[in-house]
Design a protein around this motif. Structure first.
Motif, mmCIF file in Angstrom:
data_model
loop_
_atom_site.group_PDB
_atom_site.id
_atom_site.type_symbol
_atom_site.label_atom_id
_atom_site.label_comp_id
_atom_site.label_asym_id
_atom_site.label_seq_id
_atom_site.Cartn_x
_atom_site.Cartn_y
_atom_site.Cartn_z
ATOM 1 N N SER A 90 13.156 47.789 24.098
ATOM 2 C CA SER A 90 12.739 46.516 24.684
ATOM 3 C C SER A 90 13.088 45.309 23.817
ATOM 4 C CB SER A 90 11.228 46.519 24.951
ATOM 5 O OG SER A 90 10.533 46.782 23.757
ATOM 6 N N LYS A 91 13.387 45.516 22.552
ATOM 7 C CA LYS A 91 13.761 44.395 21.676
ATOM 8 C C LYS A 91 15.166 43.923 22.031
ATOM 9 C CE LYS A 91 14.547 43.210 16.830
ATOM 10 N NZ LYS A 91 14.515 43.706 15.439
ATOM 11 N N ALA A 92 15.319 42.625 22.246
ATOM 12 C CA ALA A 92 16.622 42.059 22.624
ATOM 13 C C ALA A 92 17.219 41.318 21.439
ATOM 14 C CB ALA A 92 16.462 41.107 23.808
ATOM 15 N N GLU A 93 18.525 41.485 21.265
ATOM 16 C CA GLU A 93 19.261 40.779 20.217
ATOM 17 C C GLU A 93 20.491 40.149 20.855
ATOM 18 O OE1 GLU A 93 20.098 42.297 15.995
ATOM 19 O OE2 GLU A 93 22.027 42.517 17.020
ATOM 20 N N VAL A 94 20.603 38.836 20.706
ATOM 21 C CA VAL A 94 21.736 38.090 21.263
ATOM 22 C C VAL A 94 22.505 37.481 20.100
ATOM 23 C CG1 VAL A 94 22.434 36.190 22.762
ATOM 24 C CG2 VAL A 94 20.472 37.597 23.386
ATOM 25 N N ARG A 95 23.815 37.668 20.106
ATOM 26 C CA ARG A 95 24.650 37.084 19.050
ATOM 27 C C ARG A 95 25.918 36.504 19.656
ATOM 28 N NH1 ARG A 95 25.969 41.309 14.692
ATOM 29 N NH2 ARG A 95 23.791 41.861 14.926
ATOM 30 N N PHE A 96 26.419 35.468 19.012
ATOM 31 C CA PHE A 96 27.699 34.873 19.424
ATOM 32 C C PHE A 96 28.313 34.191 18.217
ATOM 33 C CE2 PHE A 96 24.512 31.625 20.038
ATOM 34 C CZ PHE A 96 25.105 30.454 19.614
ATOM 35 N N HIS A 97 29.645 34.089 18.232
ATOM 36 C CA HIS A 97 30.370 33.461 17.128
ATOM 37 C C HIS A 97 30.219 31.955 17.249
ATOM 38 C CE1 HIS A 97 33.802 32.438 14.481
ATOM 39 N NE2 HIS A 97 33.357 33.506 13.834
ATOM 40 N N ASN A 121 25.363 35.625 10.175
ATOM 41 C CA ASN A 121 25.830 36.699 9.304
ATOM 42 C C ASN A 121 27.178 36.348 8.680
ATOM 43 O OD1 ASN A 121 27.618 37.036 11.406
ATOM 44 N ND2 ASN A 121 26.832 39.027 12.047
ATOM 45 N N ARG A 122 27.745 37.275 7.928
ATOM 46 C CA ARG A 122 29.000 37.001 7.223
ATOM 47 C C ARG A 122 30.171 36.818 8.184
ATOM 48 N NH1 ARG A 122 28.872 41.025 1.932
ATOM 49 N NH2 ARG A 122 27.031 40.086 0.988
ATOM 50 N N ALA A 123 30.070 37.420 9.354
ATOM 51 C CA ALA A 123 31.142 37.273 10.350
ATOM 52 C C ALA A 123 31.072 35.937 11.083
ATOM 53 C CB ALA A 123 31.064 38.417 11.362
ATOM 54 N N GLY A 124 30.040 35.126 10.792
ATOM 55 C CA GLY A 124 29.903 33.820 11.436
ATOM 56 C C GLY A 124 29.177 33.870 12.762
ATOM 57 N N GLU A 125 28.459 34.969 13.020
ATOM 58 C CA GLU A 125 27.733 35.108 14.273
ATOM 59 C C GLU A 125 26.286 34.641 14.110
ATOM 60 O OE1 GLU A 125 29.722 38.943 16.440
ATOM 61 O OE2 GLU A 125 28.262 39.300 14.855
ATOM 62 N N LEU A 126 25.845 33.837 15.048
ATOM 63 C CA LEU A 126 24.448 33.416 15.088
ATOM 64 C C LEU A 126 23.660 34.499 15.818
ATOM 65 C CD1 LEU A 126 22.369 31.086 14.564
ATOM 66 C CD2 LEU A 126 22.859 30.334 16.866
ATOM 67 N N ILE A 127 22.614 35.032 15.176
ATOM 68 C CA ILE A 127 21.848 36.153 15.723
ATOM 69 C C ILE A 127 20.452 35.671 16.068
ATOM 70 C CG2 ILE A 127 20.979 38.473 15.292
ATOM 71 C CD1 ILE A 127 23.226 38.759 13.204
ATOM 72 N N VAL A 128 20.046 35.914 17.306
ATOM 73 C CA VAL A 128 18.707 35.559 17.791
ATOM 74 C C VAL A 128 18.073 36.824 18.357
ATOM 75 C CG1 VAL A 128 17.384 34.094 19.359
ATOM 76 C CG2 VAL A 128 19.468 33.219 18.333
ATOM 77 N N THR A 129 16.843 37.121 17.941
ATOM 78 C CA THR A 129 16.152 38.317 18.422
ATOM 79 C C THR A 129 14.806 37.944 19.020
ATOM 80 O OG1 THR A 129 15.108 38.707 16.277
ATOM 81 C CG2 THR A 129 17.224 39.801 16.687
#
Length: 199
Positions: A90-97, A121-129
């Motif tokens: 049920s935990k959602a994680e959305v990421r995009f560069h 992160n190091r790849a430049g992705e913004l992570i929202v959970t």
């Protein structure tokens, strides 16, 4: 065949006519149940493939989030749900560069990179959970709202404080400091008066 069987059951009793009418109006086989939390109901698609804005909260076009540009994943949640959280992702994680997200203006992207550098992160992705809810789609909607809030926060310009307002704030702080020192002197005098004189 099921419709003929149902009609045969309904013929002998006239009291079940209403029930038969309801069953005969059911949708055809092949249609599936869609939850009120499903993604197409929370963010209905437009003709260009991007998510549409909701009618309740009108927002500027720059805040439309294209779902095709996001990477969505689900995992086990530590949030509410009891034993259900051990069985359902049920935990959602959305990421995009962030650097290549052309649906966000360049200046806003740079400001977001500074404001939320601990979520990139190091790849430049913004992570929202999100794991606030026990439902997958609701957690996904919360993640999308967090992204909207980040963009809105980065768009907003800081308020310019006028000279009069700044002067009032300075005077208020000085007045508070004077009152604090006055209270300290009163307290010190009371403590001094309690000391016993042994001379």
């Amino acid at each position: 065949m099921a419709a003929h069987t149902l009609q045969g059951l309904c013929r002998p009793r006239a009291g079940l006519a209403l029930l038969c009418a309801r069953f005969s109006q059911r949708p055809a086989a092949g249609t599936e149940y869609r939850s009120s939390h499903s993604l197409d109901k929370l963010y209905p698609p437009q003709q260009d493939g991007t998510a549409a804005r909701t009618t309740e909260e009108p927002q500027p076009p720059a805040l439309d989030i294209p779902m095709a540009r996001l990477t969505v994943s689900y995992s086990r949640s530590s949030g509410p749900g009891g034993q259900n959280v051990n069985k359902v992702n049920s935990k959602a994680e959305v990421r995009f560069h962030l650097a290549s997200a052309d649906w966000i203006p360049e200046a806003v992207r740079q400001k977001m990179a500074l404001m939320h550098r601990n979520k990139i992160n190091r790849a430049g992705e913004l992570i929202v959970t999100s794991e606030e809810s026990r439902y997958q789609m609701r957690n996904l909607a919360i993640c999308l709202e967090k992204i909207r809030a980040m963009v809105t926060e980065a768009i907003e310009k800081p308020r310019v404080v006028s000279k009069e307002t700044a002067q009032k704030l300075i005077e208020r702080v000085e007045k508070m400091n004077r009152e604090r020192l006055r209270q300290k002197k009163i307290h010190s005098t009371i403590k001094q008066s309690r000391k016993a004189d042994f001379d």
